[in-house]
Every structure is written in C-alpha cells, then in structure tokens.
Design a protein around this motif. Structure first.
Motif, PDB file in Angstrom:
ATOM      1  N   THR A 160       0.821  -1.211   0.000  1.00 30.32           N
ATOM      2  CA  THR A 160       0.000   0.000   0.000  1.00 30.32           C
ATOM      3  C   THR A 160       0.857   1.264   0.000  1.00 30.32           C
ATOM      4  O   THR A 160       0.523   2.241  -0.684  1.00 30.32           O
ATOM      5  CB  THR A 160      -0.936   0.008   1.222  1.00 30.32           C
ATOM      6  N   VAL A 161       1.962   1.256   0.743  1.00 23.67           N
ATOM      7  CA  VAL A 161       2.848   2.423   0.745  1.00 23.67           C
ATOM      8  C   VAL A 161       3.455   2.636  -0.636  1.00 23.67           C
ATOM      9  O   VAL A 161       3.503   3.767  -1.153  1.00 23.67           O
ATOM     10  CB  VAL A 161       3.951   2.257   1.812  1.00 23.67           C
ATOM     11  N   ALA A 162       3.910   1.543  -1.262  1.00 28.13           N
ATOM     12  CA  ALA A 162       4.503   1.659  -2.596  1.00 28.13           C
ATOM     13  C   ALA A 162       3.480   2.151  -3.612  1.00 28.13           C
ATOM     14  O   ALA A 162       3.763   3.027  -4.444  1.00 28.13           O
ATOM     15  CB  ALA A 162       5.081   0.313  -3.022  1.00 28.13           C
ATOM     16  N   GLY A 163       2.277   1.593  -3.571  1.00 31.20           N
ATOM     17  CA  GLY A 163       1.258   1.992  -4.537  1.00 31.20           C
ATOM     18  C   GLY A 163       0.728   3.393  -4.318  1.00 31.20           C
ATOM     19  O   GLY A 163       0.398   4.082  -5.280  1.00 31.20           O
ATOM     20  N   TYR A 164       0.644   3.832  -3.074  1.00 29.68           N
ATOM     21  CA  TYR A 164       0.079   5.153  -2.792  1.00 29.68           C
ATOM     22  C   TYR A 164       1.053   6.275  -3.150  1.00 29.68           C
ATOM     23  O   TYR A 164       0.664   7.266  -3.779  1.00 29.68           O
ATOM     24  CB  TYR A 164      -0.309   5.251  -1.322  1.00 29.68           C
ATOM     25  N   PHE A 165       2.313   6.143  -2.754  1.00 25.56           N
ATOM     26  CA  PHE A 165       3.276   7.219  -2.979  1.00 25.56           C
ATOM     27  C   PHE A 165       3.881   7.177  -4.376  1.00 25.56           C
ATOM     28  O   PHE A 165       4.174   8.216  -4.970  1.00 25.56           O
ATOM     29  CB  PHE A 165       4.388   7.157  -1.927  1.00 25.56           C
ATOM     30  N   GLY A 166       4.103   5.970  -4.916  1.00 28.06           N
ATOM     31  CA  GLY A 166       4.703   5.873  -6.241  1.00 28.06           C
ATOM     32  C   GLY A 166       6.119   6.416  -6.268  1.00 28.06           C
ATOM     33  O   GLY A 166       6.793   6.535  -5.233  1.00 28.06           O
TER      34      GLY A 166
ATOM     35  N   ARG B 237      -0.253  -3.615  -3.761  1.00 32.48           N
ATOM     36  CA  ARG B 237       0.163  -2.510  -4.634  1.00 32.48           C
ATOM     37  C   ARG B 237      -0.781  -2.376  -5.829  1.00 32.48           C
ATOM     38  O   ARG B 237      -1.180  -1.262  -6.204  1.00 32.48           O
ATOM     39  CB  ARG B 237       1.588  -2.738  -5.121  1.00 32.48           C
ATOM     40  N   ALA B 238      -1.128  -3.499  -6.434  1.00 30.79           N
ATOM     41  CA  ALA B 238      -2.031  -3.453  -7.587  1.00 30.79           C
ATOM     42  C   ALA B 238      -3.390  -2.873  -7.203  1.00 30.79           C
ATOM     43  O   ALA B 238      -3.974  -2.070  -7.950  1.00 30.79           O
ATOM     44  CB  ALA B 238      -2.191  -4.848  -8.178  1.00 30.79           C
ATOM     45  N   GLU B 239      -3.902  -3.274  -6.037  1.00 32.73           N
ATOM     46  CA  GLU B 239      -5.182  -2.736  -5.586  1.00 32.73           C
ATOM     47  C   GLU B 239      -5.059  -1.243  -5.283  1.00 32.73           C
ATOM     48  O   GLU B 239      -5.961  -0.454  -5.595  1.00 32.73           O
ATOM     49  CB  GLU B 239      -5.649  -3.489  -4.341  1.00 32.73           C
ATOM     50  N   THR B 240      -3.949  -0.841  -4.668  1.00 36.01           N
ATOM     51  CA  THR B 240      -3.762   0.563  -4.291  1.00 36.01           C
ATOM     52  C   THR B 240      -3.676   1.454  -5.522  1.00 36.01           C
ATOM     53  O   THR B 240      -4.178   2.596  -5.520  1.00 36.01           O
ATOM     54  CB  THR B 240      -2.505   0.718  -3.426  1.00 36.01           C
ATOM     55  N   LEU B 241      -3.043   0.987  -6.580  1.00 38.49           N
ATOM     56  CA  LEU B 241      -2.922   1.788  -7.796  1.00 38.49           C
ATOM     57  C   LEU B 241      -4.280   2.114  -8.406  1.00 38.49           C
ATOM     58  O   LEU B 241      -4.450   3.168  -9.039  1.00 38.49           O
ATOM     59  CB  LEU B 241      -2.048   1.051  -8.822  1.00 38.49           C
ATOM     60  N   THR B 242      -5.247   1.210  -8.224  1.00 35.77           N
ATOM     61  CA  THR B 242      -6.593   1.468  -8.749  1.00 35.77           C
ATOM     62  C   THR B 242      -7.443   2.289  -7.792  1.00 35.77           C
ATOM     63  O   THR B 242      -8.467   2.846  -8.198  1.00 35.77           O
ATOM     64  CB  THR B 242      -7.307   0.134  -9.028  1.00 35.77           C
ATOM     65  N   ILE B 243      -7.016   2.386  -6.536  1.00 37.31           N
ATOM     66  CA  ILE B 243      -7.809   3.090  -5.528  1.00 37.31           C
ATOM     67  C   ILE B 243      -7.356   4.527  -5.326  1.00 37.31           C
ATOM     68  O   ILE B 243      -8.174   5.425  -5.102  1.00 37.31           O
ATOM     69  CB  ILE B 243      -7.751   2.321  -4.182  1.00 37.31           C
ATOM     70  N   ARG B 244      -6.039   4.773  -5.420  1.00 42.25           N
ATOM     71  CA  ARG B 244      -5.485   6.055  -4.967  1.00 42.25           C
ATOM     72  C   ARG B 244      -6.017   7.263  -5.755  1.00 42.25           C
ATOM     73  O   ARG B 244      -5.996   8.383  -5.263  1.00 42.25           O
ATOM     74  CB  ARG B 244      -3.965   6.018  -5.056  1.00 42.25           C
ATOM     75  N   SER B 245      -6.489   7.050  -6.972  1.00 45.06           N
ATOM     76  CA  SER B 245      -7.022   8.163  -7.770  1.00 45.06           C
ATOM     77  C   SER B 245      -8.534   8.252  -7.736  1.00 45.06           C
ATOM     78  O   SER B 245      -9.137   9.006  -8.510  1.00 45.06           O
ATOM     79  CB  SER B 245      -6.551   8.034  -9.226  1.00 45.06           C
ATOM     80  N   SER B 246      -9.162   7.477  -6.853  1.00 45.04           N
ATOM     81  CA  SER B 246     -10.622   7.487  -6.763  1.00 45.04           C
ATOM     82  C   SER B 246     -11.119   8.826  -6.223  1.00 45.04           C
ATOM     83  O   SER B 246     -10.402   9.541  -5.519  1.00 45.04           O
ATOM     84  CB  SER B 246     -11.105   6.345  -5.854  1.00 45.04           C
ATOM     85  N   ASP B 247     -12.357   9.135  -6.531  1.00 43.07           N
ATOM     86  CA  ASP B 247     -12.929  10.416  -6.107  1.00 43.07           C
ATOM     87  C   ASP B 247     -12.999  10.540  -4.595  1.00 43.07           C
ATOM     88  O   ASP B 247     -12.725  11.611  -4.035  1.00 43.07           O
ATOM     89  CB  ASP B 247     -14.332  10.583  -6.710  1.00 43.07           C
ATOM     90  N   TYR B 248     -13.349   9.442  -3.913  1.00 38.59           N
ATOM     91  CA  TYR B 248     -13.489   9.556  -2.460  1.00 38.59           C
ATOM     92  C   TYR B 248     -12.133   9.712  -1.786  1.00 38.59           C
ATOM     93  O   TYR B 248     -12.024  10.355  -0.732  1.00 38.59           O
ATOM     94  CB  TYR B 248     -14.258   8.360  -1.900  1.00 38.59           C
TER      95      TYR B 248
ATOM     96  N   HIS C 117      -8.353   3.925   4.829  1.00 35.31           N
ATOM     97  CA  HIS C 117      -9.182   3.828   3.631  1.00 35.31           C
ATOM     98  C   HIS C 117      -8.595   2.886   2.565  1.00 35.31           C
ATOM     99  O   HIS C 117      -9.350   2.149   1.931  1.00 35.31           O
ATOM    100  CB  HIS C 117      -9.390   5.221   3.025  1.00 35.31           C
ATOM    101  N   VAL C 118      -7.280   2.920   2.373  1.00 34.33           N
ATOM    102  CA  VAL C 118      -6.690   2.077   1.331  1.00 34.33           C
ATOM    103  C   VAL C 118      -6.570   0.633   1.804  1.00 34.33           C
ATOM    104  O   VAL C 118      -6.943  -0.300   1.085  1.00 34.33           O
ATOM    105  CB  VAL C 118      -5.312   2.639   0.910  1.00 34.33           C
ATOM    106  N   VAL C 119      -6.027   0.435   3.008  1.00 26.16           N
ATOM    107  CA  VAL C 119      -5.846  -0.923   3.520  1.00 26.16           C
ATOM    108  C   VAL C 119      -7.165  -1.697   3.586  1.00 26.16           C
ATOM    109  O   VAL C 119      -7.215  -2.859   3.148  1.00 26.16           O
ATOM    110  CB  VAL C 119      -5.147  -0.890   4.898  1.00 26.16           C
ATOM    111  N   PRO C 120      -8.274  -1.113   4.110  1.00 25.06           N
ATOM    112  CA  PRO C 120      -9.534  -1.882   4.117  1.00 25.06           C
ATOM    113  C   PRO C 120     -10.007  -2.303   2.736  1.00 25.06           C
ATOM    114  O   PRO C 120     -10.610  -3.373   2.588  1.00 25.06           O
ATOM    115  CB  PRO C 120     -10.526  -0.903   4.773  1.00 25.06           C
ATOM    116  N   MET C 121      -9.728  -1.488   1.721  1.00 24.16           N
ATOM    117  CA  MET C 121     -10.131  -1.856   0.370  1.00 24.16           C
ATOM    118  C   MET C 121      -9.283  -2.991  -0.195  1.00 24.16           C
ATOM    119  O   MET C 121      -9.725  -3.723  -1.090  1.00 24.16           O
ATOM    120  CB  MET C 121     -10.038  -0.636  -0.550  1.00 24.16           C
ATOM    121  N   CYS C 122      -8.061  -3.143   0.312  1.00 26.14           N
ATOM    122  CA  CYS C 122      -7.168  -4.210  -0.156  1.00 26.14           C
ATOM    123  C   CYS C 122      -7.375  -5.527   0.593  1.00 26.14           C
ATOM    124  O   CYS C 122      -6.880  -6.567   0.145  1.00 26.14           O
ATOM    125  CB  CYS C 122      -5.709  -3.783  -0.017  1.00 26.14           C
TER     126      CYS C 122
END
Length: 301
Positions: A121-127, A181-192, A210-215
């Motif tokens: 999640t850290v890798a996917g969120y910060f990039g 990471r794959a899940e986070t990449l699809t979540i981090r740009s979401s509107d919410y 918010h990100v971890v519960p979605m993963c």
C-alpha cells in the motif's frame, strides 16, 4: 428466524451495523451454494477443533514409547492408524501435530500478510522512487524459490519452530505486497480518496483508514490459498530436520522418520502424509470459495 433474515436482507439498511451484517449474511449464502468451498470449510473447522481438543481426543500420549508394540499395522492392538518405530500411536501424534500445524499457520497469517500489505500500500500510494525501491526489494525476494530461501534462513538462524515460522514469514510476504500494490494503484485516484485528501487527511491516515480496508478482501483470499504452501514448507523443513525438532509430533518430521519403513511399514509415513494432503486441500477449496464471495469484480449469484 424469518424476521432476522428479513432484517439482514433489507435492501435499505438503517444503520452501518445492519449493512455490514447484511453483507456477511449474503456472503455466507453465496459460499453455502459452493459445495467445494463448504467441504474446505468443514476440513479447516475440523482441524481447528482437533487442535483445540487434542488432549481429550487423542487415545494415547503422543510421546510415550512402547517398544513391544512398535511398527504395528493399522487396526491392531487398539491403534487405529498403527504405531511407529518407537511404538507410539500414529493417530495420537497426528492429532497433536494438528496443534503445531495450526500454530505455524496462525503465526505466519498474522505476520507475512501484514508486512506485505503495508509495503504494497505504501509503494502503490506514494509511487515514484519509494515504489521503485520497495518493488525492487520485493523482486529480490521473489527471485528465489520460497523453500530454498526458507532453508537458507533456517540454516542461518538455526533449527526450531520459532525460526521456521520466522523464515516462512520472511519468504511469504512478497506476493501480498504485489497484490496490495495493484489494488492501491486502482484506488489512490478514486474520487473519495481525493475528497479525503482535500479535507486535510494525512497520508498514513488515508493508507490505514481507507486504502488498507479496500485491499483486505484480495489479501484474505491470497492468505487462504497460500496456507497450503505454508503447510508444505513447514513440513519440508521438518522433513529435513530444520523445523520442529524431535520428539514433537510434527507431520513433516513424522514422514521423515517413517521414510525408511515406507515399503514394508507404509503406514508410518503415509498417515501423516495424508493429513498434510487433506488439510492443504481444505485450505485450497476454502480459498477458491472465498475468492468467489469476496472478489468485488464477481457478479452476485
């Protein structure tokens, strides 16, 4: 009961608690329709119950030796699965070995997925360079076969159940990091997520809240499917004498001690091998069922 079922299936829940319980109820109904998943759930439940009540279920003490009854075939002298080369009851040792197997599974399940989830999640969120560094570290671990890497770690740390669990956990986290990471990449740009960020939420709060519960659904599915591999690696370490040490009734160690009798006294190694096969099959079947239930991309049936 009908009223409770109607309350759980209400399409317009009046509280968050009712909505969550309703989702759990619908998931249970879906998994009930999957016979193979229910078979896996039964096997895993039996494993937990056997491990919990092993001292009361086992007909004999798994450590007491009886050289006068050594290598007895199944069904003789009150030993349903026979005895080993020290006259110990194989059924009792398998029952108590379920405790060791469940102990290893539980420790790995609460360490490796957590580490992989945080890294992914850290890798996917910060990039950027953070993503590059963490993913290259993940690639290094993925480049080695898990069993070979676990053997190397145990050889350094020394034999024992704690070191075996640590070695398995250190080799099991990379797939979870990839999934997260794959899940986070699809979540981090979401509107919410953008709305939460505009409200002033910090990155740790967004990731953990918010990100971890979605993963979690994808990670839970992966954990269940990976438990069979964890059991096999733990049994492999025990077979090679690098995991649980004698006289503990660990299934891989039992196979190792019985391999020299395989052609004449086949039951000594075959019975713990069947236990490993059945439990691994149970986790695989349950994991497939959970994937059908928890996968948000699957359409409700």
């Amino acid at each position: 009961m009908t009223t409770l079922r109607s309350w759980l299936q209400d399409p317009s829940p009046t509280s968050r608690r009712q909505a969550r319980l309703g989702q759990l109820w619908l998931a249970w109904l879906r998994i009930q329709r999957n016979r193979l998943a229910m078979a896996g759930l039964v096997i895993v439940t039996i494993l937990v119950l056997v491990a919990a009540f092993a001292p009361w279920i086992a007909p004999y003490d798994p450590f007491v030796q009886d050289l006068g009854n050594r290598l007895k075939p199944p069904g003789t002298t009150g030993h349903w699965l026979g005895t080993d080369d020290f006259g110990r009851d194989i059924l009792s040792r398998i029952i108590h070995g379920a405790r060791i197997t469940l102990y290893i599974i539980a420790l790995v399940a609460v360490t490796a997925p957590v580490l992989g989830l945080l890294i992914g999640t850290v890798a996917g969120y910060f990039g950027g360079w953070i993503d590059a560094v963490l993913m290259r570290l993940t690639d290094i671990f993925l480049a080695f076969p898990r069993l070979i890497l676990a053997l190397a770690l145990v050889a350094v740390l020394g034999p024992g159940i704690e070191n075996a669990v640590l070695a398995i956990a250190l080799t099991a986290w990379p797939p979870y990091a990839r999934v997260a990471r794959a899940e986070t990449l699809t979540i981090r740009s979401s509107d919410y997520i953008e709305a939460i960020r505009l409200q002033g939420a910090t990155a740790p709060r967004i990731i953990l809240g918010h990100v971890v519960p979605m993963c979690l659904p994808s990670v839970i599915i992966r954990v269940t499917l990976d438990m069979a591999g964890v059991i096999l690696i733990a049994a492999g370490l025990g077979f090679l004498g690098l995991g649980v040490q004698p006289p503990q009734p660990e299934w891989g160690l039992m196979i190792s001690s019985g391999r020299k009798f395989l052609f004449e006294q086949w039951w000594v190694a075959t019975m713990p091998g069947l236990a490993i096969f059945i439990v691994s099959l149970g986790f695989n079947l349950l994991g497939d069922g959970l994937r059908d239930v928890l996968d948000p991309k699957s359409a409700p049936k």
